[in-house]
Design a protein around this motif. Structure first.
Motif, mmCIF file in Angstrom:
data_model
loop_
_atom_site.group_PDB
_atom_site.id
_atom_site.type_symbol
_atom_site.label_atom_id
_atom_site.label_comp_id
_atom_site.label_asym_id
_atom_site.label_seq_id
_atom_site.Cartn_x
_atom_site.Cartn_y
_atom_site.Cartn_z
ATOM 1 N N LEU A 12 0.866 -1.171 0.000
ATOM 2 C CA LEU A 12 0.000 0.000 0.000
ATOM 3 C C LEU A 12 0.900 1.217 0.000
ATOM 4 O O LEU A 12 1.766 1.356 0.863
ATOM 5 C CB LEU A 12 -0.894 0.003 1.240
ATOM 6 N N LEU A 13 0.716 2.111 -0.984
ATOM 7 C CA LEU A 13 1.542 3.313 -1.110
ATOM 8 C C LEU A 13 0.667 4.541 -0.942
ATOM 9 O O LEU A 13 -0.359 4.689 -1.624
ATOM 10 C CB LEU A 13 2.231 3.363 -2.475
ATOM 11 N N LEU A 14 1.063 5.430 -0.042
ATOM 12 C CA LEU A 14 0.388 6.707 0.165
ATOM 13 C C LEU A 14 1.314 7.821 -0.309
ATOM 14 O O LEU A 14 2.522 7.791 -0.037
ATOM 15 C CB LEU A 14 0.053 6.911 1.647
ATOM 16 N N PHE A 15 0.756 8.819 -1.008
ATOM 17 C CA PHE A 15 1.552 9.875 -1.618
ATOM 18 C C PHE A 15 1.254 11.227 -0.966
ATOM 19 O O PHE A 15 0.099 11.523 -0.619
ATOM 20 C CB PHE A 15 1.261 9.971 -3.110
ATOM 21 N N GLN A 72 -7.621 -0.582 7.776
ATOM 22 C CA GLN A 72 -8.803 0.255 7.612
ATOM 23 C C GLN A 72 -8.713 1.083 6.337
ATOM 24 O O GLN A 72 -9.700 1.269 5.629
ATOM 25 C CB GLN A 72 -8.941 1.158 8.841
ATOM 26 N N TYR A 73 -7.501 1.559 6.004
ATOM 27 C CA TYR A 73 -7.321 2.381 4.804
ATOM 28 C C TYR A 73 -7.630 1.588 3.541
ATOM 29 O O TYR A 73 -8.203 2.124 2.586
ATOM 30 C CB TYR A 73 -5.888 2.910 4.760
ATOM 31 N N ILE A 100 -11.535 13.109 3.366
ATOM 32 C CA ILE A 100 -11.277 11.986 4.273
ATOM 33 C C ILE A 100 -9.864 11.454 4.101
ATOM 34 O O ILE A 100 -9.150 11.192 5.078
ATOM 35 C CB ILE A 100 -12.307 10.858 4.032
ATOM 36 N N LEU A 101 -9.431 11.314 2.852
ATOM 37 C CA LEU A 101 -8.104 10.764 2.595
ATOM 38 C C LEU A 101 -7.000 11.715 3.068
ATOM 39 O O LEU A 101 -5.944 11.261 3.522
ATOM 40 C CB LEU A 101 -7.946 10.457 1.105
ATOM 41 N N GLN A 149 -2.930 12.700 7.475
ATOM 42 C CA GLN A 149 -2.524 13.359 8.714
ATOM 43 C C GLN A 149 -2.488 12.362 9.866
ATOM 44 O O GLN A 149 -1.565 12.369 10.690
ATOM 45 C CB GLN A 149 -3.487 14.497 9.053
ATOM 46 N N GLU A 150 -3.481 11.494 9.899
ATOM 47 C CA GLU A 150 -3.557 10.500 10.981
ATOM 48 C C GLU A 150 -2.323 9.602 11.009
ATOM 49 O O GLU A 150 -1.726 9.383 12.063
ATOM 50 C CB GLU A 150 -4.815 9.635 10.816
#
Length: 287
Positions: A92-95, A136-137, A151-152, A157-158
């Motif tokens: 899972l990659l978040l940018f 959860q993501y 939300i994303l 931030q979370e």
């Protein structure tokens, strides 16, 4: 071939969370291991769900396995995956971009007047809260709902707050602060380091920490030439040398010198040298 992140690999809304203007996250699934070079166009937080992610920098290899995550600044990386028999590599990659980091640090009063040096990447052990976050993501993939973009952003931030609440707080805070205080890199270093990578001027500007206009201005001052003209001249000169002193095919030479469009390479090579790449090789063979 240079891959650029964030991109969709398999297609479909299961793989990417994005709005019209932003890519927030990507789910990657691979069943064959390979080494590849990627231009990560935004800073990236990578959760390894299954398998191992390996980052190759100079003579060192850094590994993140399931139960770890990796923070990477925007840049070009050589990576590979290790996949156990019968399993897949999943991640899972978040940018996130510079502006997001600046606002985040300001909002939570974490700004500083002097940022400590920080590496281009961090490998961090996960914990129960981070494991719960990634599970959860993942449920947002494939969903359509009102206010999903907001939300994303809050979810990003979370996860940064969760990371700062853990034992790696000092390293993570320095990593984030170094992004906001990153000074433009030496333009000669950036251009020569990536001269034979198929990067656009916009991408080179981004790697150097400049706007496109600032990059063009600084380049002109440094080389007394427009960027595209100078870069093409250097690439063509190297291609000419390879054609004369190696047995590589024209397509191999073109790709190795940063030209992904072979017909375009042949056309500008002929404009520069008066002969096609094949004729340049044949002429040298006669001599």
């Amino acid at each position: 071939m240079l891959s650029r992140y964030p991109i969709v690999v398999r297609g479909g809304d299961k793989d990417m969370l994005q709005s019209d203007s932003n890519a927030f996250a990507r789910y990657k699934l691979a069943n064959t291991a390979q080494q590849h070079t990627n231009f990560i166009t935004e800073h990236t937080l990578l959760f390894v769900l299954q398998g191992h992610k390996r980052l190759h920098i100079d003579e060192s290899t850094y590994t993140a396995e399931a139960g770890h995550l990796m923070l990477m600044k925007r840049g070009i990386y050589t990576m590979s995956e290790f996949i156990e028999e019968g399993l897949n590599y999943e991640a899972l990659l978040l940018f996130f971009n510079d502006e997001f980091v600046k606002k985040f640090l300001h909002h939570y009063q974490l700004t500083t007047t002097q940022a400590a040096p920080a590496p281009s990447h961090l490998v961090i052990p996960s914990n129960e809260l981070l494991d719960n976050f990634k599970s959860q993501y993942m449920s947002y993939f494939g969903k359509t709902m009102d206010n999903l973009e907001m939300i994303l952003k809050l979810k990003l931030q979370e996860v940064l707050l969760l990371l700062l609440a853990g034992p790696q707080r000092k390293n993570i805070l320095e990593f984030l602060q170094s992004i906001t205080f990153g000074q433009p890199l030496d333009i000669d270093y950036i251009v020569r380091k990536h001269l034979f990578q198929p990067l656009t001027l916009e991408e080179l500007a981004k790697l150097s920490g400049r706007s496109l206009a600032s990059f063009k201005r600084d380049f002109q001052q440094r080389y007394q030439s427009a960027p595209k003209k100078w870069i093409n001249e250097q690439r063509l000169a190297h291609a000419h040398m390879l054609l004369q002193h190696s047995d590589k095919q024209v397509s191999e030479v073109a790709m190795g010198c940063g030209f992904e469009n072979i017909p375009h390479f042949i056309r500008i090579f002929k404009q520069e040298y008066g002969v096609t790449p094949n004729h340049a090789r044949a002429k040298n063979a006669i001599v």
